[in-house]
Design an enzyme around this catalytic site. Structure first.
Site, PDB file in Angstrom:
ATOM      1  N   GLN A 137     -16.459  43.655  -3.572  1.00 19.88           N
ATOM      2  CA  GLN A 137     -16.675  43.354  -2.139  1.00 19.88           C
ATOM      3  C   GLN A 137     -15.616  42.408  -1.612  1.00 19.88           C
ATOM      4  N   THR A 138     -15.443  41.261  -2.225  1.00 19.24           N
ATOM      5  CA  THR A 138     -14.516  40.231  -1.739  1.00 19.24           C
ATOM      6  C   THR A 138     -13.064  40.697  -1.768  1.00 19.24           C
ATOM      7  N   SER A 144     -16.551  35.316   2.591  1.00 22.07           N
ATOM      8  CA  SER A 144     -17.812  35.035   3.304  1.00 22.07           C
ATOM      9  C   SER A 144     -18.034  36.057   4.407  1.00 22.07           C
ATOM     10  N   ARG A 310     -27.814   7.026 -28.772  1.00 25.63           N
ATOM     11  CA  ARG A 310     -26.771   6.028 -28.479  1.00 25.63           C
ATOM     12  C   ARG A 310     -27.390   4.656 -28.286  1.00 25.63           C
ATOM     13  N   GLN A 330     -30.040   4.035 -16.544  1.00 25.62           N
ATOM     14  CA  GLN A 330     -29.894   5.343 -17.214  1.00 25.62           C
ATOM     15  C   GLN A 330     -31.064   6.246 -16.833  1.00 25.62           C
ATOM     16  N   ARG A 333     -30.904   7.722 -13.323  1.00 25.95           N
ATOM     17  CA  ARG A 333     -29.913   8.806 -13.149  1.00 25.95           C
ATOM     18  C   ARG A 333     -30.369  10.074 -13.865  1.00 25.95           C
ATOM     19  N   GLY A 401     -17.772   8.177 -22.964  1.00 27.26           N
ATOM     20  CA  GLY A 401     -16.543   8.835 -23.375  1.00 27.26           C
ATOM     21  C   GLY A 401     -16.798  10.116 -24.134  1.00 27.26           C
ATOM     22  N   THR A 422     -19.905  28.728  -5.158  1.00 28.84           N
ATOM     23  CA  THR A 422     -19.059  29.554  -4.290  1.00 28.84           C
ATOM     24  C   THR A 422     -19.411  31.024  -4.376  1.00 28.84           C
ATOM     25  N   GLU A 424     -21.337  34.560  -4.890  1.00 29.83           N
ATOM     26  CA  GLU A 424     -22.588  35.041  -4.304  1.00 29.83           C
ATOM     27  C   GLU A 424     -22.892  34.304  -3.010  1.00 29.83           C
TER      28      GLU A 424
HETATM   29  C1  LIG Z   1     -24.598  38.478 -11.895  1.00 34.34           C
HETATM   30  C2  LIG Z   1     -25.928  38.667 -12.782  1.00 34.34           C
HETATM   31  C3  LIG Z   1     -26.943  37.673 -12.447  1.00 34.34           C
HETATM   32  C4  LIG Z   1     -26.945  36.627 -13.467  1.00 34.34           C
HETATM   33  C5  LIG Z   1     -27.118  35.320 -12.857  1.00 34.34           C
HETATM   34  C6  LIG Z   1     -26.290  34.327 -13.696  1.00 34.34           C
HETATM   35  C7  LIG Z   1     -24.932  34.155 -13.083  1.00 34.34           C
HETATM   36  C8  LIG Z   1     -23.830  34.353 -14.066  1.00 34.34           C
HETATM   37  C9  LIG Z   1     -22.856  35.403 -13.631  1.00 34.34           C
HETATM   38  C10 LIG Z   1     -22.344  35.167 -12.225  1.00 34.34           C
HETATM   39  C11 LIG Z   1     -21.570  36.336 -11.696  1.00 34.34           C
HETATM   40  C12 LIG Z   1     -20.928  36.016 -10.391  1.00 34.34           C
HETATM   41  C13 LIG Z   1     -21.307  37.071  -9.363  1.00 34.34           C
HETATM   42  C14 LIG Z   1     -20.643  36.785  -8.066  1.00 34.34           C
HETATM   43  C15 LIG Z   1     -20.576  38.038  -7.236  1.00 34.34           C
HETATM   44  C16 LIG Z   1     -20.114  37.808  -5.855  1.00 34.34           C
HETATM   45  O1  LIG Z   1     -19.683  36.764  -5.469  1.00 34.34           O
HETATM   46  S1  LIG Z   1     -20.339  39.181  -4.863  1.00 34.34           S
HETATM   47  C17 LIG Z   1     -19.770  38.690  -3.302  1.00 34.34           C
HETATM   48  C18 LIG Z   1     -20.743  37.733  -2.662  1.00 34.34           C
HETATM   49  N1  LIG Z   1     -20.366  37.544  -1.305  1.00 34.34           N
HETATM   50  C19 LIG Z   1     -21.167  36.929  -0.433  1.00 34.34           C
HETATM   51  O2  LIG Z   1     -22.218  36.426  -0.762  1.00 34.34           O
HETATM   52  C20 LIG Z   1     -20.687  36.915   0.968  1.00 34.34           C
HETATM   53  C21 LIG Z   1     -21.376  35.830   1.768  1.00 34.34           C
HETATM   54  N2  LIG Z   1     -21.480  36.269   3.153  1.00 34.34           N
HETATM   55  C22 LIG Z   1     -22.618  36.908   3.639  1.00 34.34           C
HETATM   56  O3  LIG Z   1     -23.606  37.033   2.977  1.00 34.34           O
HETATM   57  C23 LIG Z   1     -22.593  37.425   5.062  1.00 34.34           C
HETATM   58  O4  LIG Z   1     -21.320  37.791   5.446  1.00 34.34           O
HETATM   59  C24 LIG Z   1     -23.130  36.390   6.041  1.00 34.34           C
HETATM   60  C25 LIG Z   1     -22.527  35.045   5.708  1.00 34.34           C
HETATM   61  C26 LIG Z   1     -24.603  36.336   5.831  1.00 34.34           C
HETATM   62  C27 LIG Z   1     -22.792  36.755   7.464  1.00 34.34           C
HETATM   63  O5  LIG Z   1     -23.299  38.060   7.687  1.00 34.34           O
HETATM   64  P1  LIG Z   1     -22.745  38.862   8.967  1.00 34.34           P
HETATM   65  O6  LIG Z   1     -23.316  40.208   8.930  1.00 34.34           O
HETATM   66  O7  LIG Z   1     -21.273  38.740   9.043  1.00 34.34           O
HETATM   67  O8  LIG Z   1     -23.301  38.070  10.246  1.00 34.34           O
HETATM   68  P2  LIG Z   1     -24.749  37.562  10.561  1.00 34.34           P
HETATM   69  O9  LIG Z   1     -24.918  37.787  12.032  1.00 34.34           O
HETATM   70  O10 LIG Z   1     -24.907  36.182  10.038  1.00 34.34           O
HETATM   71  O11 LIG Z   1     -25.808  38.503   9.806  1.00 34.34           O
HETATM   72  C28 LIG Z   1     -26.237  39.686  10.464  1.00 34.34           C
HETATM   73  C29 LIG Z   1     -27.698  39.879  10.170  1.00 34.34           C
HETATM   74  O12 LIG Z   1     -27.852  40.200   8.780  1.00 34.34           O
HETATM   75  C30 LIG Z   1     -28.773  39.311   8.187  1.00 34.34           C
HETATM   76  N3  LIG Z   1     -28.317  39.117   6.810  1.00 34.34           N
HETATM   77  C31 LIG Z   1     -27.171  38.561   6.389  1.00 34.34           C
HETATM   78  N4  LIG Z   1     -27.096  38.602   5.059  1.00 34.34           N
HETATM   79  C32 LIG Z   1     -28.217  39.210   4.618  1.00 34.34           C
HETATM   80  C33 LIG Z   1     -28.724  39.543   3.319  1.00 34.34           C
HETATM   81  N5  LIG Z   1     -28.056  39.257   2.208  1.00 34.34           N
HETATM   82  N6  LIG Z   1     -29.907  40.177   3.249  1.00 34.34           N
HETATM   83  C34 LIG Z   1     -30.599  40.480   4.358  1.00 34.34           C
HETATM   84  N7  LIG Z   1     -30.192  40.184   5.626  1.00 34.34           N
HETATM   85  C35 LIG Z   1     -29.007  39.545   5.730  1.00 34.34           C
HETATM   86  C36 LIG Z   1     -28.679  38.038   9.004  1.00 34.34           C
HETATM   87  O13 LIG Z   1     -29.864  37.272   8.873  1.00 34.34           O
HETATM   88  C37 LIG Z   1     -28.534  38.622  10.387  1.00 34.34           C
HETATM   89  O14 LIG Z   1     -29.811  39.082  10.745  1.00 34.34           O
HETATM   90  P3  LIG Z   1     -30.270  38.942  12.306  1.00 34.34           P
HETATM   91  O15 LIG Z   1     -30.313  37.458  12.576  1.00 34.34           O
HETATM   92  O16 LIG Z   1     -29.178  39.651  13.117  1.00 34.34           O
HETATM   93  O17 LIG Z   1     -31.617  39.592  12.346  1.00 34.34           O
HETATM   94  C1  LIG Z   2     -15.998  32.847 -10.415  1.00 33.18           C
HETATM   95  C2  LIG Z   2     -16.122  33.778  -9.227  1.00 33.18           C
HETATM   96  C3  LIG Z   2     -16.636  35.061  -9.419  1.00 33.18           C
HETATM   97  C4  LIG Z   2     -16.708  35.948  -8.338  1.00 33.18           C
HETATM   98  N1  LIG Z   2     -17.161  37.230  -8.562  1.00 33.18           N
HETATM   99  C5  LIG Z   2     -17.164  38.110  -7.526  1.00 33.18           C
HETATM  100  C6  LIG Z   2     -17.546  39.481  -7.738  1.00 33.18           C
HETATM  101  O1  LIG Z   2     -17.893  39.868  -8.848  1.00 33.18           O
HETATM  102  N2  LIG Z   2     -17.506  40.333  -6.683  1.00 33.18           N
HETATM  103  C7  LIG Z   2     -17.117  39.929  -5.425  1.00 33.18           C
HETATM  104  O2  LIG Z   2     -17.103  40.752  -4.504  1.00 33.18           O
HETATM  105  N3  LIG Z   2     -16.755  38.626  -5.182  1.00 33.18           N
HETATM  106  C8  LIG Z   2     -16.765  37.728  -6.214  1.00 33.18           C
HETATM  107  N4  LIG Z   2     -16.390  36.425  -5.984  1.00 33.18           N
HETATM  108  C9  LIG Z   2     -15.936  36.017  -4.641  1.00 33.18           C
HETATM  109  C10 LIG Z   2     -16.965  35.151  -3.960  1.00 33.18           C
HETATM  110  O3  LIG Z   2     -18.062  35.908  -3.576  1.00 33.18           O
HETATM  111  C11 LIG Z   2     -16.290  34.489  -2.744  1.00 33.18           C
HETATM  112  O4  LIG Z   2     -15.346  33.571  -3.232  1.00 33.18           O
HETATM  113  C12 LIG Z   2     -17.326  33.774  -1.881  1.00 33.18           C
HETATM  114  O5  LIG Z   2     -18.101  34.728  -1.195  1.00 33.18           O
HETATM  115  C13 LIG Z   2     -16.675  32.820  -0.873  1.00 33.18           C
HETATM  116  O6  LIG Z   2     -15.763  33.501  -0.036  1.00 33.18           O
HETATM  117  P1  LIG Z   2     -14.246  32.986   0.082  1.00 33.18           P
HETATM  118  O7  LIG Z   2     -13.754  32.717  -1.286  1.00 33.18           O
HETATM  119  O8  LIG Z   2     -13.535  33.938   0.945  1.00 33.18           O
HETATM  120  O9  LIG Z   2     -14.353  31.575   0.820  1.00 33.18           O
HETATM  121  P2  LIG Z   2     -14.274  31.366   2.433  1.00 33.18           P
HETATM  122  O10 LIG Z   2     -15.336  32.161   3.088  1.00 33.18           O
HETATM  123  O11 LIG Z   2     -12.889  31.546   2.853  1.00 33.18           O
HETATM  124  O12 LIG Z   2     -14.700  29.819   2.518  1.00 33.18           O
HETATM  125  C14 LIG Z   2     -13.718  28.832   2.379  1.00 33.18           C
HETATM  126  C15 LIG Z   2     -14.267  27.579   3.036  1.00 33.18           C
HETATM  127  O13 LIG Z   2     -14.487  27.841   4.431  1.00 33.18           O
HETATM  128  C16 LIG Z   2     -15.818  27.511   4.805  1.00 33.18           C
HETATM  129  N5  LIG Z   2     -16.352  28.467   5.786  1.00 33.18           N
HETATM  130  C17 LIG Z   2     -16.153  29.804   5.803  1.00 33.18           C
HETATM  131  N6  LIG Z   2     -16.811  30.362   6.831  1.00 33.18           N
HETATM  132  C18 LIG Z   2     -17.447  29.353   7.497  1.00 33.18           C
HETATM  133  C19 LIG Z   2     -18.305  29.296   8.643  1.00 33.18           C
HETATM  134  N7  LIG Z   2     -18.667  30.401   9.315  1.00 33.18           N
HETATM  135  N8  LIG Z   2     -18.779  28.077   9.013  1.00 33.18           N
HETATM  136  C20 LIG Z   2     -18.465  26.976   8.300  1.00 33.18           C
HETATM  137  N9  LIG Z   2     -17.651  26.960   7.208  1.00 33.18           N
HETATM  138  C21 LIG Z   2     -17.159  28.143   6.824  1.00 33.18           C
HETATM  139  C22 LIG Z   2     -16.601  27.632   3.503  1.00 33.18           C
HETATM  140  O14 LIG Z   2     -17.740  26.794   3.572  1.00 33.18           O
HETATM  141  C23 LIG Z   2     -15.624  27.171   2.462  1.00 33.18           C
HETATM  142  O15 LIG Z   2     -15.680  25.754   2.368  1.00 33.18           O
HETATM  143  C24 LIG Z   2     -16.302  35.520  -7.049  1.00 33.18           C
HETATM  144  C25 LIG Z   2     -15.808  34.225  -6.853  1.00 33.18           C
HETATM  145  C26 LIG Z   2     -15.726  33.344  -7.932  1.00 33.18           C
HETATM  146  C27 LIG Z   2     -15.187  31.957  -7.717  1.00 33.18           C
END
Ligand SMILES: CCCCCCCCCCCCCCCC(=O)SCCNC(=O)CCNC(=O)[C@H](O)C(C)(C)COP(=O)(O)OP(=O)(O)OC[C@H]1O[C@@H](n2cnc3c(N)ncnc32)[C@H](O)[C@@H]1OP(=O)(O)O
Ligand SMILES: Cc1cc2nc3c(=O)[nH]c(=O)nc-3n(C[C@H](O)[C@H](O)[C@H](O)COP(=O)(O)OP(=O)(O)OC[C@H]3O[C@@H](n4cnc5c(N)ncnc54)[C@H](O)[C@@H]3O)c2cc1C
Length: 627
Positions: A137-138, A144, A310, A330, A333, A401, A422, A424
């Site tokens: 996705q990213t 984000s 310790r 200690q 904390r 240390g 960061t 997810e």
């Molecule tokens: C892995 C195995 C596990 C093991 C556990 C141990 C861990 C050990 C391994 C770690 C492995 C690392 C794995 C990392 C894998 C990645 O990092 S994958 C990539 C992850 N990327 C993200 O999370 C991106 C973050 N950004 C977002 O979620 C969305 O762009 C934002 C920030 C919510 C903004 O969404 P947008 O559509 O641009 O705008 P927005 O108007 O805010 O949202 C539209 C509507 O959708 C709704 N909406 C937004 N998001 C959602 C959602 N997720 N669901 C439902 N509704 C939603 C909003 O509430 C809004 O609803 P309404 O208010 O309009 O009714």
């Molecule tokens: C170890 C690791 C594993 C990952 N694995 C995956 C994977 O498997 N699949 C995948 O798709 N992605 C993966 N990612 C990517 C990850 O999901 C993104 O890094 C994350 O969603 C943050 O997006 P970004 O890096 O673009 O940061 P940005 O969105 O650019 O954020 C940078 C800074 O800007 C600020 N910011 C951004 N938008 C706003 C706003 N609207 N308001 C206020 N502040 C804001 C943030 O708070 C942050 O401080 C991984 C990342 C890491 C580090």
């Protein structure tokens, strides 16, 4: 033996049934049995050793990760492990790798966003590891802002295909775990384009590499994005970069549970909310909350056992120094982190229930709780990962240390864990989502809906929302103060769920009493940490604040004799802890000394480089001295 006697003495002080607390921590007797058996299976298998990780080059480290993954898969097949046991085995192998994303994201995405036919086609291949998938996705330019993704998926009605393309450098997929060197397939998120019209982001299954020779398919540029923070684990993960040059896939490889594209190129929206495209992120965020309790409890176990072993200052009448765990600083904390580990465990249990409940409702086309599930998973992921990352660092400092040595296990645990703030979803961005949800909820409160929760904590949220809740136009304009309200809301949930846990049947002598103490420590610690909010919103008076502080200190004294037993209840093997300081037997000093000599630098008495670089200086000095 000092350390051993100290921990044995500590264990004799326990005022509760540790075996019953192990069941509470594990969630059930069955789960305890499985995790105990599998953790020992892993601990006793030399292939899964972890102590050399920080000494290997990136290439050797990665090759060893592949070896472990292959061995884990072989053991799963040989022993006919269930999905639950296999997940436990991957957990206790404790090495971030492509398997996490294949099982933890690729498969759940197909299950959550694929049609029945697509699930029937792809899931058997994925379950049997005939293909290895990741979640792409990213991008280099967007993480984000999912709606800002640039990869395109253009429908070609001539050939009934989608053309996947990376139109700009910033559209390169960047970060997906497992992508860089291993995955054969990916779920790729891109902009659906039909007849030059952009229909927003959807998921597409794309094959990346040949299943014969693992070479990238035509039009695919793919690789690893390079070394990440710290040495050792997480550099075991091949986070990758991926570019497409007009790569064609069949139309039926667009995940079509949410929207379908017909043969004629018509887009049809099904009756599920489009937000289900984000569904995998909700699933992983609830898993990450449980993972936070594991990571924090691991650091707390190490720091608590070491604090009991310790001794420093405070010579006593018996001629030995004071255990550092007896110092009030200690305790102030360490014990809030111990309480937080238990608090996150229980809120993680609740979140898992909430996620399953939402999914069951989705099956019945009831989407009413999806917004709350999104807000809760986003907010609790943010709260628990930030607290855990800070908590692991605090545990390192609590060990002085020796906490800075790799053999303590804490530096690597910190390096592996901190990206959780960061990935997810960046923690601030997710709190802004919670703030949006709260604004909506507050605006609906006029309709007589009463919020539920503990009074003081509920009052703090309400007041913070009133203070900061201007009419916000969009997501970008949300004020930083609203983030404060979002944190308060999530802390209210954590406290409420801990209290609900205590209302359940809790067997075992003294177990409920210990959990009540930990619940009160968590609640009073948060109140102390955010005293300004509680006082400025009039939720408590200064007098009440000082009473709360006094109560907190007396709770630390109550927990003190039980601290070692409370961390024993996590039931972690020395292998999983991988820490000389956190050993079950407390035999710290001899093992610290032994570990030092294993460092390759000690392979030779005179270090490599002495003759070339140091000796000339010394000789020159010697000559100068004789002149
Ligand atoms: C892995 C195995 C596990 C093991 C556990 C141990 C861990 C050990 C391994 C770690 C492995 C690392 C794995 C990392 C894998 C990645 O990092 S994958 C990539 C992850 N990327 C993200 O999370 C991106 C973050 N950004 C977002 O979620 C969305 O762009 C934002 C920030 C919510 C903004 O969404 P947008 O559509 O641009 O705008 P927005 O108007 O805010 O949202 C539209 C509507 O959708 C709704 N909406 C937004 N998001 C959602 C959602 N997720 N669901 C439902 N509704 C939603 C909003 O509430 C809004 O609803 P309404 O208010 O309009 O009714
Ligand atoms: C170890 C690791 C594993 C990952 N694995 C995956 C994977 O498997 N699949 C995948 O798709 N992605 C993966 N990612 C990517 C990850 O999901 C993104 O890094 C994350 O969603 C943050 O997006 P970004 O890096 O673009 O940061 P940005 O969105 O650019 O954020 C940078 C800074 O800007 C600020 N910011 C951004 N938008 C706003 C706003 N609207 N308001 C206020 N502040 C804001 C943030 O708070 C942050 O401080 C991984 C990342 C890491 C580090």
């Amino acid at each position: 033996m000092a350390g051993f006697d100290d921990l044995a003495s500590e264990r004799s002080k326990a005022q509760f049934d540790v075996e019953e607390m192990k069941v509470i921590w594990a969630g059930s007797r069955h789960t305890l049995e499985v995790s105990d058996r599998i953790s020992r299976l892993v601990a006793n298998d030399p292939v899964f050793r972890k102590d050399t990780r920080t000494m290997l080059s990136r290439k050797d480290l990665f090759k060893n990760t592949l070896r472990k993954a292959a061995h884990a898969w072989k053991r799963i097949i040989e022993l006919r492990l269930s999905e639950e046991e296999a997940a436990e085995l991957r957990f206790y192998v404790d090495e971030p790798a492509f398997m996490d994303l294949h099982w933890g994201m690729f498969i759940p995405t197909i299950k959550g966003q694929g049609t029945e036919e697509q699930q029937q086609k792809w899931l058997p291949l994925a379950y049997k590891m005939k293909i290895i998938g990741c979640y792409a996705q990213t991008e280099l330019g967007h993480g984000s802002n999912v709606q800002g993704l640039e990869t395109t998926a253009t429908f070609d009605p001539q050939t009934d295909e989608f053309i996947i393309h990376s139109p700009t450098l910033t559209s390169s997929k960047w970060w997906p775990g497992g992508l860089g060197k291993v995955s054969t397939h990916a779920v790729v998120y891109g902009r659906l384009i039909i007849d030059s019209k952009d229909y927003g982001v959807n998921g597409f299954i794309v094959q990346l590499r040949s299943l014969d020779d693992h070479l990238p398919l035509p039009g695919i540029t793919i690789g690893d994005i390079g070394m990440k923070f710290g040495s050792g684990a997480y550099n075991t993960m091949d986070n990758g970069v991926l570019r497409f040059d007009h790569v064609r896939i069949p139309r039926d490889q667009m995940l079509m549970r949410v929207s379908q594209v017909t043969r004629e190129g018509k887009l049809v929206q099904s009756n599920v909310p489009w937000q289900l495209v984000y569904g995998t992120m909700v699933y992983v965020r609830q898993k990450i909350v449980s993972d936070a309790s594991c990571a924090l409890s691991r650091a707390v176990c190490i720091a608590t056992r070491y604090s009991a072993v310790r001794r420093q200052f405070g010579l006593q009448s018996n001629g030995i120094e004071t255990q550092v765990i007896d110092y009030k600083t200690q305790q102030s904390r360490l014990f809030p982190l111990l309480a937080s580990a238990y608090a996150f465990r229980f809120v993680g249990e609740w979140l898992k229930w909430l996620y399953m409940d939402v999914n069951q409702r989705l099956q019945a086309s009831d989407f009413s709780t999806l917004p709350e599930a999104h807000a809760c998973t986003a907010g609790l992921k943010s709260l628990t990962t930030s607290a855990t990352a800070d908590g692991i660092e605090e545990c390192r400092k609590l060990c002085g240390g020796h906490g800075y040595l790799c053999s303590s296990g804490l530096p690597e645990l910190f390096a592996v864990y901190i990206p959780a703030c960061t990935y997810e979803g960046d923690n601030i961005v997710l709190l802004l989502q919670v703030a949006r949800f709260l604004i909506k909820t507050v605006s609906q409160l006029g309709s007589g809906k009463e919020p539920v929760g503990t009074t003081v904590y509920m009052g703090r949220v309400e007041q913070l929302m009133q203070c900061h809740c201007a009419v916000q136009k969009g997501f970008l304009e949300l004020s930083a103060d609203l983030v404060q309200a979002a944190v308060a809301h999530c802390q209210l949930i954590v406290v409420s769920k801990f209290i609900e846990k205590l209302q359940q049947d809790i067997p075992g002598k003294g177990v409920k009493g210990q959990l009540e103490a930990l619940c009160n420590i968590y609640a009073l610690f948060i109140l102390h940490k955010h005293l300004g909010d509680f006082l400025s919103t009039g939720c408590i008076t200064p007098k009440q604040a000082s009473l709360a502080n006094a109560q907190l200190r007396s709770l630390y004294s109550q927990v003190r004799p039980n601290a070692i037993a409370l961390v024993d209840a996590f039931n972690y093997t020395d292998h999983y802890l991988s820490s000389v300081l956190g050993r079950y037997d407390g035999n710290v000093y001899p093992k610290l000394y032994e570990e030092a000599w294993k460092d390759p630098l000690n392979d030779s008495v005179v270090p490599d480089g002495y003759q070339e670089y140091i000796q000339p200086i010394l000789k020159q000095q010697l000559r100068n001295a004789r002149l």
